[in-house]
Design a protein around this motif. Structure first.
Motif, PDB file in Angstrom:
ATOM      1  N   GLU A 188      12.133  38.474  77.631  1.00 21.01           N
ATOM      2  CA  GLU A 188      10.904  38.317  76.869  1.00 21.01           C
ATOM      3  C   GLU A 188      10.901  39.226  75.637  1.00 21.01           C
ATOM      4  O   GLU A 188      10.423  38.864  74.575  1.00 21.01           O
ATOM      5  N   LYS A 189      11.470  40.423  75.810  1.00 24.35           N
ATOM      6  CA  LYS A 189      11.532  41.363  74.687  1.00 24.35           C
ATOM      7  C   LYS A 189      12.606  40.981  73.675  1.00 24.35           C
ATOM      8  O   LYS A 189      12.694  41.565  72.598  1.00 24.35           O
ATOM      9  N   GLY A 190      13.469  40.045  74.069  1.00 24.65           N
ATOM     10  CA  GLY A 190      14.530  39.620  73.162  1.00 24.65           C
ATOM     11  C   GLY A 190      15.797  40.448  73.288  1.00 24.65           C
ATOM     12  O   GLY A 190      16.704  40.320  72.475  1.00 24.65           O
ATOM     13  N   ASP A 191      15.885  41.302  74.323  1.00 25.42           N
ATOM     14  CA  ASP A 191      17.090  42.121  74.510  1.00 25.42           C
ATOM     15  C   ASP A 191      18.197  41.356  75.215  1.00 25.42           C
ATOM     16  O   ASP A 191      19.346  41.764  75.192  1.00 25.42           O
ATOM     17  N   MET A 192      17.818  40.278  75.887  1.00 23.77           N
ATOM     18  CA  MET A 192      18.764  39.629  76.784  1.00 23.77           C
ATOM     19  C   MET A 192      18.747  38.129  76.509  1.00 23.77           C
ATOM     20  O   MET A 192      17.715  37.585  76.128  1.00 23.77           O
ATOM     21  N   LEU A 193      19.900  37.496  76.688  1.00 21.50           N
ATOM     22  CA  LEU A 193      19.954  36.038  76.535  1.00 21.50           C
ATOM     23  C   LEU A 193      19.124  35.390  77.643  1.00 21.50           C
ATOM     24  O   LEU A 193      19.102  35.862  78.766  1.00 21.50           O
TER      25      LEU A 193
END
Lengths: 269, 247
Positions: A188-193
């Motif tokens: 959700e934070k955009g750190d992970m695919l």
């Protein structure tokens, strides 16, 4: 007809052995006679995860070299009926594996087992090639990050071109994606695919998503496959994965962030 | 066409003799060959500037070795050598070389003659007449390489990052193109690359290449890539222009 399933990834440390242990245990829990083989000769780990490290007398390489029989080397699990472990040799290297020997052992196992799970070492060298060569199906274990996804892509290419099924122009190896260490918060934070990102790149069917979980480390250290922990999210996810593999319909869980309720937020959990 | 028979012909054919460098191939391992080339280049960099070479197969002629001629030619070209032909190979080797676009050069001593290349169909794969299209249904994964010699390459699945697709003709990708695509690798200037989603690492037509930046020109879109003069043009494959005018 016995099925040979390789658990592979290319990249190391993504959860191949954890997945092999829980997948094999899960199949055995459902009454299928299952053996899990450690192909990581020289870096034996599966015995630790399965909690049978003090019971290893003979190993896979001994059987290949005719220094021991299969029955001498197979370790029967103490918790689950119809589950066996064939450990790797810790004192040898991957050169001890050769096609003829591996084929002979697998053929012999096929006589009495329903499922033969091959826990592949990392990399694309001899050990990994031997683990995947005879496979009918493959669980491709991937973490939601770019380098792991690329390595999985590479492994899929090798499965499609270098496996026995590919060489003999038989029906191709059936591929399943297992996404491990998934953290919806970080997605959700955009750190992970996200699951969709990975699916788009690899373009193979999704068998299961295993959430990042402290239970995995705990169970590894205590030698109990996490699938046996019915309270843990990762254990439940592996049980779902096994059910799906056996043809049951189960929706994917742990894909979105769990919103904490008012009381949970007040008192923790 | 409109010229009268009396007008001077636009060209004339004449025989001529050339001194050419000969590369005596002793093994087929492309990695080893490239390594050795790099060593040579380090010794004499000026030599490797579009130098034509003939690949001599004498050392391999009596073996069953089947060098990957397309791969060899690519490596040579990548390092400034221009392969123009082969000589002294077995019939099967010469046929394979011909299939990769390397003609057999006339012998400087008695050896297999020209008919050897044409009757090779018995023990080698028959040479397809004319340009042909290679179709690949499976995804092309990272680390894989697909080459269509003498024709176009059509890919029905995605081309992953780290994969390489090459063709003597054009390349058509009915999916995302995330790896490298090299069209017209033997110099065909009219070759083009078509794809439904441009996310490539590198695209090349007839040796002119471009490294693509993420979110750069045409990124993620259906595009065609072609050569205009010395420039590689990336152009959307849409009818948007026409549609806009109507709305």
């Amino acid at each position: 007809m016995a099925k040979i399933i390789v658990v592979t990834s290319g990249k190391g440390g993504v959860g191949k052995t954890t997945t092999s242990a829980s997948f094999a245990t899960g199949l055995a829990l459902r009454g299928h006679k299952t053996v899990v083989i450690d192909f990581d000769v020289g870096l034996r780990n599966l015995d630790l995860i399965m909690g049978c490290e003090r019971r290893v007398v003979y190993d896979f390489v001994n059987v290949i070299n005719n220094e021991a029989t299969l029955n001498q080397a197979l370790i029967k699990d103490k918790r689950v009926e119809s589950l066996y472990v064939l450990p790797a040799s810790q004192t040898r290297d991957k050169d001890a594996l050769h096609k003829e020997g591996v084929e002979r052992v697998l053929e012999e196992l096929k006589q009495s087992f329903d499922y033969i799970i091959c826990d592949s070492p990392a990399g694309i060298e001899r050990g990994a090639m031997m683990a995947m060569y005879f496979a009918d199906e493959a669980l491709v274990v991937t973490n939601p990050e770019v380098s792991s996804v690329r390595d999985s892509d590479r492994i899929l290419g090798i499965l499609a071109s270098k496996s026995r099924r590919a060489e003999q122009a038989e029906e191709p190896v059936r591929e399943h994606l297992v996404l491990t260490r998934y953290s919806p918060e970080r997605v959700e934070k955009g750190d992970m695919l996200s699951v969709d990102d990975v699916m788009e790149i690899l373009a193979i069917p999704l068998l299961g998503v295993i959430p990042e979980s402290s239970a995995v480390l705990q169970s590894s250290n205590s030698g109990v496959p996490v699938v046996l922990d019915e309270q843990a999210d990762a254990g439940i996810a592996y049980a779902d994965l096994v059910a799906r593999f056996l043809g049951e319909e189960r929706s994917h869980r742990f894909l979105s962030v769990e919103r904490k309720g008012f009381f949970k937020r007040l008192f923790g959990n | 066409m409109t010229q009268t028979p009396t007008a001077e012909a636009p060209f004339e054919l004449k025989g001529s003799l050339f001194t050419l460098t000969v590369l005596h191939l002793r093994e087929t391992d492309l990695g080893a060959i490239e390594q050795a080339l790099l060593v040579k280049i380090a010794q004499a960099p000026a030599f490797f500037a579009n130098t034509p070479v003939v690949v001599d197969l004498d050392a391999l002629a009596d073996t069953a070795a089947r060098p990957d001629f397309a791969g060899l030619a690519r490596i040579l070209r990548a390092h400034g050598l221009v392969p123009v032909g082969v000589r002294h190979g077995s019939a099967a080797q010469l046929a394979a070389a011909a299939a990769a676009g390397l003609p057999m050069l006339p012998e400087s001593r008695p050896a297999p003659r020209r008919e050897a290349t044409t009757d090779a169909g018995g023990d080698a794969k028959p040479a397809d007449p004319g340009p042909h299209n290679r179709v690949v249904v499976q995804p092309v994964r990272s680390g894989q390489q697909v080459y269509a010699a003498d024709g176009d390459l059509t890919l029905l699945g995605p081309v992953s990052a780290g994969a390489e697709v090459l063709a003597d003709g054009s390349i058509h990708v009915y999916g995302p193109l995330r790896g490298r695509a090299l069209a017209g690798v033997r110099g065909k200037l009219e070759a083009r690359i078509f794809c439904l989603g441009l996310e490539a690492e590198l695209v090349s037509v007839a040796g002119r290449y471009r490294i693509l930046e993420k979110n750069g020109e045409g990124w993620g879109k259906a595009v065609q890539i072609y050569l205009s003069g010395e420039h590689l043009i990336i152009e959307p494959l849409t009818v948007e222009a026409g549609a806009h005018r109507k709305s």
